[in-house]
Scaffold this motif. Structure first.
Motif: not given
Length: 217
Positions: A129-132, A151-158, A163-166
């Protein structure tokens, strides 16, 4: 912080479609407008295949769907650990991706449902699970504080701007509108399946994910 469109991506990412994505959209209309892999991937311009005699043939829709998007290869950084990763690292697994922003209360509600989803599924090495974060005004430290607070323990990235544009180009501008709670599933073969917009319950997410979790490579 209020969920205001002014806090979202700037025109550097949004381009000429900024005003369009700011329109209020009901959950019903968003579900009808959700891009499918077939509609998003088949509309891309892809290189023609080469025949043995040197002539070219147009790629089929299925061939186009199998093309790996550039953003799968882009370097991302886990804000919690500082460890770099790419979506392509998870080929063979099922990946649940949400484009979000820390100021977005709809995102918070959706991520609370994701947390419940993880409880329902238990330990499952096949799911990532990934939050972008697609708000260019939000930095890694802010995002790290946000996920620790809740308390969210999955992957997050900016998400980098390209990347956002695509993502917006491939799956629709609503994927750059965090209040729409955009999510997609990337299956074990690396094909993206956008989910309906609007907050999705843990049960609905499990029903959407289960066929891909059950499928073999």
């Amino acid at each position: 912080m209020e969920d205001t469109p002014s806090a979202m991506m700037t025109e550097e990412v949004m381009g000429a479609n900024t005003s369009e994505m700011m329109n209020t959209v009901t959950p019903e209309s968003m579900m009808m407008e959700t891009s499918t892999p077939e509609s998003t991937m088949m509309n891309q311009t892809t290189p023609d295949a080469m025949n043995e005699d040197g002539t070219t043939q147009a790629m089929t829709g299925q061939d186009a769907m199998m093309q790996t998007p550039d953003w799968f290869m882009a370097k991302l950084t886990d804000v919690q650990t500082g460890v770099p990763f790419a979506m392509s690292d998870f080929k063979g697994k099922v990946v649940l991706v949400e484009t979000m922003a820390a100021w977005c209360t709809n995102c918070l509600q959706q991520q609370t449902q994701v947390k419940t989803l993880h409880d329902l599924l238990g330990s499952n090495d096949s799911l990532v699970t990934i939050g972008l974060d697609v708000d260019i005004n939000e930095k890694a430290d802010l995002l790290k504080n946000y996920i620790n607070q809740h308390g969210f323990d999955w992957k997050y990235a900016v998400a980098p701007t390209d990347v956002a544009r695509e993502i917006g180009n491939l799956y629709g501008d609503q994927f750059l509108n965090p209040t729409s709670t955009p999510m997609l599933i990337i299956d074990r073969q690396g094909i993206a399946h956008p989910l309906p917009f609007g907050i999705k319950s843990a049960d609905d997410l499990q029903k959407a994910l289960q066929p891909y979790l059950d499928a073999n490579m």
